[in-house]
Design an enzyme around this catalytic site. Structure first.
Site, mmCIF file in Angstrom:
data_model
loop_
_atom_site.group_PDB
_atom_site.id
_atom_site.type_symbol
_atom_site.label_atom_id
_atom_site.label_comp_id
_atom_site.label_asym_id
_atom_site.label_seq_id
_atom_site.Cartn_x
_atom_site.Cartn_y
_atom_site.Cartn_z
ATOM 1 N N CYS A 118 8.632 -1.223 2.439
ATOM 2 C CA CYS A 118 7.255 -1.265 1.946
ATOM 3 C C CYS A 118 7.217 -0.595 0.578
ATOM 4 C CB CYS A 118 6.283 -0.591 2.908
ATOM 5 S SG CYS A 118 4.576 -1.158 2.618
ATOM 6 N N CYS A 128 0.266 -0.912 -0.405
ATOM 7 C CA CYS A 128 1.557 -1.420 0.074
ATOM 8 C C CYS A 128 2.124 -2.532 -0.800
ATOM 9 C CB CYS A 128 1.421 -1.887 1.521
ATOM 10 S SG CYS A 128 0.997 -0.538 2.646
ATOM 11 N N LYS A 195 0.125 -5.330 12.940
ATOM 12 C CA LYS A 195 -0.140 -3.961 12.495
ATOM 13 C C LYS A 195 -1.596 -3.866 12.093
ATOM 14 C CE LYS A 195 1.061 -0.768 8.831
ATOM 15 N NZ LYS A 195 2.131 -0.418 7.896
ATOM 16 N N ARG A 205 1.127 9.428 6.635
ATOM 17 C CA ARG A 205 0.868 9.295 5.194
ATOM 18 C C ARG A 205 1.141 10.594 4.453
ATOM 19 N NH1 ARG A 205 -4.517 5.390 5.386
ATOM 20 N NH2 ARG A 205 -3.416 3.610 6.294
ATOM 21 N N LYS A 252 1.435 -2.373 16.523
ATOM 22 C CA LYS A 252 1.259 -1.015 16.002
ATOM 23 C C LYS A 252 -0.196 -0.819 15.629
ATOM 24 C CE LYS A 252 2.422 1.539 11.836
ATOM 25 N NZ LYS A 252 3.185 1.578 10.610
HETATM 26 C C1 PBG Z 1 2.609 1.494 5.782
HETATM 27 C C2 PBG Z 1 3.016 2.252 7.003
HETATM 28 C C3 PBG Z 1 2.141 2.864 7.889
HETATM 29 C C4 PBG Z 1 2.907 3.516 8.842
HETATM 30 C C5 PBG Z 1 4.227 3.225 8.579
HETATM 31 N N1 PBG Z 1 4.293 2.448 7.412
HETATM 32 C C6 PBG Z 1 0.679 2.787 7.995
HETATM 33 C C7 PBG Z 1 -0.150 3.030 6.822
HETATM 34 O O1 PBG Z 1 0.061 3.980 6.052
HETATM 35 O O2 PBG Z 1 -1.108 2.264 6.655
HETATM 36 C C8 PBG Z 1 2.321 4.350 9.932
HETATM 37 C C9 PBG Z 1 3.257 5.015 10.869
HETATM 38 C C10 PBG Z 1 2.675 6.151 11.605
HETATM 39 O O3 PBG Z 1 1.490 6.525 11.498
HETATM 40 O O4 PBG Z 1 3.444 6.752 12.360
HETATM 41 N N2 PBG Z 1 3.580 0.711 5.229
HETATM 42 ZN ZN ZN Z 2 3.069 0.422 3.102
#
Ligand code: PBG
Ligand code: ZN
Length: 325
Positions: A118, A128, A195, A205, A252
């Site tokens: 990502c 993203c 997702k 984050r 997810k």
């Molecule tokens: C975004 C990403 C996210 C998670 C992993 N990659 C979500 C986001 O920030 O929107 C979340 C994983 C977690 O909360 O454990 N590429």
């Molecule tokens: Zn991302």
């Protein structure tokens, strides 16, 4: 006179042995995937806010942590690499590639290494993907082009699996064909197929330094992550990603979307993963810390729900806690 049993259905709940024998789903360490974070330029590892037993590692501490995890039977990892510099384009994945190489050089096929693909940890704005000039739209194909570059580099560095988490259209097909034409035909793709746009991503984050900036026209990820009220969209995405060649499909978050997982795993026979995300984990950890729940039992209850709903693969921050016998 016909005897009417005082109990019938209850009999198999009466003692531990019958309960164990009559279970329909069982959990095994081999189905768990441990997320790990490695941060460029970090001097000493630090805990991830809100989560027990999860760190933002340095390259050195990550290798030590993985070694300890392997000793306790955890063999599958989902790697998030956090770069030290932010860009709007011309992203650089050398830090990630170096970590992948180091991990695979040290542990080889003793572990299975999936790597998140990502751009949100890379971009100045935390979205993203690549934005348009007016910063109100994440450009689909320009983003996919960048994801393909990253996936190829991760595969060449030795990743066993690449896991695109961006939610653009067409990325699985684009990554599959690029891998196939660059010697990466053995690299698997785990797609974040369903997702959702969720409030449960907070601790992640922080850890990945990837919160979206509060741009006027693009304050959150709702223009690319799935709407929680649209399970039919999740089904369409899952079918599409399966058709495009994903090896593993994911739902997810986990616990708020058990219905989605149950439906999709029935409707789209495939290898299904569920990601018990950071906010779900933090909730369990807080219950435990405050004495409001037995954290171990709450964890096993969550994992059991995932298996019951049809997941083979469980991505969990608590994988390494040795909760399974
Ligand atoms: C975004 C990403 C996210 C998670 C992993 N990659 C979500 C986001 O920030 O929107 C979340 C994983 C977690 O909360 O454990 N590429
Ligand atoms: Zn991302």
């Amino acid at each position: 006179m016909a005897s009417v049993a005082a109990i019938n259905l209850r009999r198999r709940r009466l003692n531990r042995h019958l309960r164990e024998l009559s279970r329909e789903v069982r959990l095994a360490t081999e189905q768990l995937v441990q997320p790990v974070f490695v941060v460029d330029g970090l001097r000493a590892r630090e805990p991830v806010n809100g989560l027990n037993s999860v760190w933002r590692d340095t390259p050195e501490t990550l290798l030590k942590q993985i070694e300890a995890d392997l000793e306790s039977g955890i063999t599958k990892f989902l790697l998030f690499c956090v770069p030290s510099e932010k860009h709007e384009r011309d992203f650089n994945h050398d830090f990630a590639a170096t970590q992948i190489q180091a991990i695979k050089a040290r542990f080889g096929s003793d572990l299975w290494l999936a790597v998140d693909v990502c751009l949100c940890s890379h971009t100045t704005h935390g979205h993203c993907g690549v934005l348009n000039d007016t910063q109100d739209y994440v450009r689909n194909d320009a983003t996919v082009e960048q994801l393909v570059i990253a996936a190829n580099q991760f595969s060449a560095a030795g990743a066993d699996c690449v896991a695109p988490s961006d939610m653009m259209d067409g990325r699985v097909a684009a990554i599959r064909s690029a891998l196939d034409s660059h010697g990466g035909e053995r690299t698997a793709i785990m797609s974040y197929a369903a997702k959702f746009h969720s409030s449960y991503y907070g601790p992640f984050r922080d850890a990945a330094n990837s919160a979206p900036a509060d741009l006027e026209a693009l304050g959150d990820r709702s223009s690319y992550q799935l709407d929680p009220a649209r399970p039919a969209d999740a089904l369409a995405c899952a079918k599409r990603d399966a058709d495009e060649g994903a090896d593993i499909l994911m739902v997810k978050p986990g616990q708020p979307y058990l219905d989605v997982l149950a439906n999709l795993s029935r409707e789209v026979p495939h290898t299904w993963a569920v990601y018990q995300v950071s906010g779900e984990q933090a909730a369990i950890d807080v219950l435990d810390e405050q004495g409001l729940a037995d954290g171990k039992r709450a964890q096993l209850e969550a994992w059991t729900g995932f298996a019951r709903a049809g997941a083979q693969v469980i991505i969990s921050y608590a994988a390494r806690r040795r909760l399974l016998a």
